[in-house]
Design a protein around this motif. Structure first.
Motif, short mmCIF file in Angstrom:
data_model
loop_
_atom_site.label_atom_id
_atom_site.label_comp_id
_atom_site.label_asym_id
_atom_site.label_seq_id
_atom_site.Cartn_x
_atom_site.Cartn_y
_atom_site.Cartn_z
N ALA A 1 0.83 -1.21 0.00
CA ALA A 1 0.00 0.00 0.00
C ALA A 1 0.86 1.26 0.00
CB ALA A 1 -0.93 -0.02 1.21
N LYS A 2 1.93 1.28 0.79
CA LYS A 2 2.75 2.48 0.89
C LYS A 2 3.58 2.70 -0.38
CE LYS A 2 1.35 3.38 5.00
NZ LYS A 2 0.38 4.48 5.21
N GLU A 3 4.10 1.65 -0.96
CA GLU A 3 4.98 1.80 -2.11
C GLU A 3 4.22 2.01 -3.42
OE1 GLU A 3 7.63 -1.48 -2.17
OE2 GLU A 3 8.67 -0.91 -0.34
N SER A 4 2.99 1.49 -3.49
CA SER A 4 2.21 1.67 -4.72
C SER A 4 1.24 2.84 -4.63
CB SER A 4 1.43 0.38 -5.03
OG SER A 4 0.46 0.13 -4.01
N GLY A 5 0.96 3.33 -3.39
CA GLY A 5 -0.02 4.39 -3.22
C GLY A 5 -1.45 3.94 -3.33
#
Length: 461
Positions: free
Chosen positions: A203-207
């Motif tokens: 979730a954090k790396e792909s947004g």
């Protein structure tokens, strides 16, 4: 082949031990160790393919630039309210609740309303046909961008996610997802912990915002390790009584908004309906001539609404009088009954007392104390509380009515619903309050009883 061994893991803090112990030496909790089977050499170093860590360096705090958070409109006013204005991109949200309370129904009907948002709904509990039947019941027009994937293997889930690049991903439920690199079964402590950590990284790396659905255990906490609630950005609790139609969504943890908001829904045959004004639904319209009913102006989270407090007092048939409370703390009710007997002179020791909060709600606001004792006394004396009066106030052990917070919001809500008189604690700063309601400020319980049941010219008819 990797060697396996058995360890005992604390569900509260995640500490492990080679043998079972009653008290965790790390966090001090009792009876939190459960048995887990782990593979030696199989680590939790699961990497999301396609998203590699970039080079990071320390920066001064003053050099960090702020950007406005981009939020995703959920097309649901109550959902947006609890989230703090919408779903933040790249956030991980956990929705917990009892089985069958309506978590999957809420999420699916929200997804069907969101047109133009590519959504990947991953179900580990239901088949595609079951989801289709539920979608047709909830909405006649299915979203053109809602994709269904019935899969529990996390590696395969990430492969499909990287292929279609969704704008929103939903996992129902986190207890069914597993990794092949871990030998333990789905829903175990190790699987829930490592899977949630990998999903957070995605979730954090792909947004991409991710909604996780989780079950709760018999103690009322979310099943799995306590670290799950620390990993996610937002924890929402979906609660309610199955015998009633109302459901409440509370924000327990929210890194992007307030935890004092809550959303109210009504369960119907075609799904969950938003309740914009819960006070009108929680009040009985025809209560003329009924004793034992008092209207309380309470606040749940940041929302004021009026609820109906019902009490029944009768002579004890057996030697030991009964005390029962639904939606209210039984120990606090016993304390209020003791205040009535000691400070106000009403003998209730040989009486059965039953208390109920209408609508199936559970209220913890201390401002409901005054309506509770008013309803109890109304039933005991068989005197009716006027339908045009409501009240709010916390009752102390010495019989005083203590001030409550947000009194202006409570008064505005009562005025909006047509009440003309209101009993409140004696407070400062109410002189400039512009309202049509006639306010009666009291300091002790006997003053409130005089207004309600005594011979007073200001007593409501």
């Amino acid at each position: 082949m990797a060697k396996t061994k058995t360890v005992y893991v604390c569900t509260s803090c995640g500490a492990d031990s080679p043998k079972w112990t009653g008290k965790c030496p790390s966090c001090g909790e009792w009876n939190t160790y459960v048995e887990e089977i782990v593979s030696k050499g199989a680590g939790a170093g699961f990497a999301v393919k396609g998203f590699e860590h970039g080079e990071t360096r320390p920066r001064l705090l003053r050099d960090v630039t702020l950007k406005e958070e981009v939020r995703l409109d959920m097309q649901d006013g109550e959902f947006n309210r609890v989230l703090g204005g919408g779903l933040v991109k790249g956030s991980l949200v956990l929705i917990g609740g009892e089985p069958g309370i309506g978590k999957s129904t809420l999420v699916l009907q929200t997804v069907l309303k969101m047109q133009g948002i590519r959504t990947l709904y991953i179900s580990g509990e239901e088949s595609a046909q079951q989801l289709k039947l539920r979608a047709e019941r909830l909405s006649k027009d299915c979203s053109d961008e809602c994709y269904i994937l019935c899969e529990t293997n996390l590696e395969q889930i990430f492969a499909h996610a990287l292929d279609m690049q969704p704008s929103l991903m939903i996992i129902d439920s986190i207890q069914t997802v597993c990794m092949e690199t871990l030998a333990s079964s789905p829903g175990s402590i190790a699987q829930v912990r490592e899977c949630s950590a990998a999903i957070l990284k995605y979730a954090k790396e792909s947004g991409t915002p991710v909604l996780l659905i989780g079950h709760i255990n018999k103690e009322g906490s979310i099943a799995g390790p306590k670290v799950l609630e620390h990993i996610v950005d937002t924890v929402l609790q979906f609660e309610g009584d199955r015998h009633y139609t109302y459901r409440i969504m509370r924000s327990i943890k929210n890194r992007f908004g307030s935890t004092s908001e809550l959303g109210i829904y009504e369960m119907r045959s075609d799904g969950l309906r938003e309740v914009g004004n819960p006070s009108e639904l929680l009040l009985t319209q025809n209560r003329d001539g009924l004793s034992g009913v008092a209207i309380a102006a309470t606040i749940e989270g940041a929302r004021p609404f009026l609820i109906e407090t019902q009490a029944l007092v009768s002579s004890a048939v057996y030697g030991m009088p009964q005390r029962s409370a639904t939606g209210f703390d039984l120990r606090r009710m016993n304390m209020l009954l003791a205040v009535l007997e000691k400070r106000a002179g009403f003998k209730l020791a040989q009486k059965d007392v039953f208390l109920n909060i209408a609508g199936g709600l559970h209220v913890s606001d201390p401002a409901i104390d005054l309506p509770v004792i008013a309803a109890v006394l109304s039933s005991s004396l068989d005197l009716v509380v006027g339908r045009d009066i409501c009240m709010t106030g916390e009752v102390g052990l010495s019989g005083e009515i203590r001030p409550v917070n947000r009194i202006e919001q409570r008064v505005r809500e009562a005025e909006k619903l047509g009440f003309t008189r209101m009993i409140i604690p004696r407070m400062k700063g109410l002189d400039g309050l512009n309202t049509k309601i006639k306010l009666f400020q009291v300091r002790k319980v006997d003053e409130a009883f005089g207004l309600l049941f005594g011979k007073n010219e200001n007593r409501p008819a």
